[in-house]
Design a protein around this motif. Structure first.
Motif, PDB file in Angstrom:
ATOM      1  N   ASP A  32       0.819  -1.216   0.000  1.00 18.24           N
ATOM      2  CA  ASP A  32       0.000   0.000   0.000  1.00 18.24           C
ATOM      3  C   ASP A  32       0.852   1.264   0.000  1.00 18.24           C
ATOM      4  N   GLU A  79      -3.981   2.281  -3.029  1.00 20.44           N
ATOM      5  CA  GLU A  79      -4.331   0.904  -2.709  1.00 20.44           C
ATOM      6  C   GLU A  79      -4.517   0.698  -1.209  1.00 20.44           C
ATOM      7  N   GLN A  80      -5.348  -0.280  -0.887  1.00 19.07           N
ATOM      8  CA  GLN A  80      -5.520  -0.673   0.510  1.00 19.07           C
ATOM      9  C   GLN A  80      -5.803  -2.160   0.572  1.00 19.07           C
TER      10      GLN A  80
END
Length: 170
Positions: A32, A79-80
């Motif tokens: 991430d 992003e995660q």
């Protein structure tokens, strides 16, 4: 009655499981945060197996990270990874297996799309000579995915940010 040896063994098992959980969280956080060097640190240095379905199959963490850098290390990709429900089993003092549920969200601010993905990871971990747990094998199996446009009538003028900042009390 529980012996001192039994208590020591149980504490060592809890410690090992906690270290494996921390390793997986370190891996997802590095993904991430766009930190390829930190991702590499999570993997065993000798022969490994990575199967990320659509992203590819790899026998080298370096090869996987090269592809990750090329496709994912861009500021327009937010992003995660959210891992949960881990089941960690110690197979020996130096080997363990892990099963995780994972939810993944991606926002692409250039293409103005979002992706939501869910699936499971099945891992094998090894402890190295320095007592560090590392990923030896990892297989991701997707269970669902959904792409959405961020420019449709329902999502016109989306607010896309890495942080919402501070909120004011009303």
């Amino acid at each position: 009655m529980i012996s001192d040896a039994n208590i020591k063994e149980r504490i060592e098992r809890i410690h090992a499981i906690n270290n494996i959980k921390n390793l997986k969280f370190k891996y997802w956080n590095a993904c991430d945060s766009k930190k390829p060097a930190d991702i590499l640190e999570c993997f065993y240095t000798e022969k490994i197996y990575i199967n990320f379905e659509d992203f590819g199959i790899f026998t080298s963490a370096k090869d996987m990270v090269k592809k990750y850098e090329f496709y994912s290390c861009h500021p327009h990709l937010i992003e995660q990874h959210a891992g949960k429900n881990p089941i960690i089993k110690l197979l020996s003092s130096n080997e363990a297996s892990g099963f995780w549920s994972m939810s993944y969200n991606l926002i692409d601010t250039q293409k103005k799309i979002s992706l939501t993905l869910s699936g499971t990871y099945e891992d094998i971990y090894l402890r190295d000579e320095n007592e560090n747990w590392l990923i030896k094998e990892t297989i991701f199996k997707k269970s669902a995915s959904m792409y959405r446009s961020l420019t449709s009538d329902q999502c016109s003028n989306p607010r896309i940010a890495k942080s919402l900042g501070s909120k004011k009390a009303i």
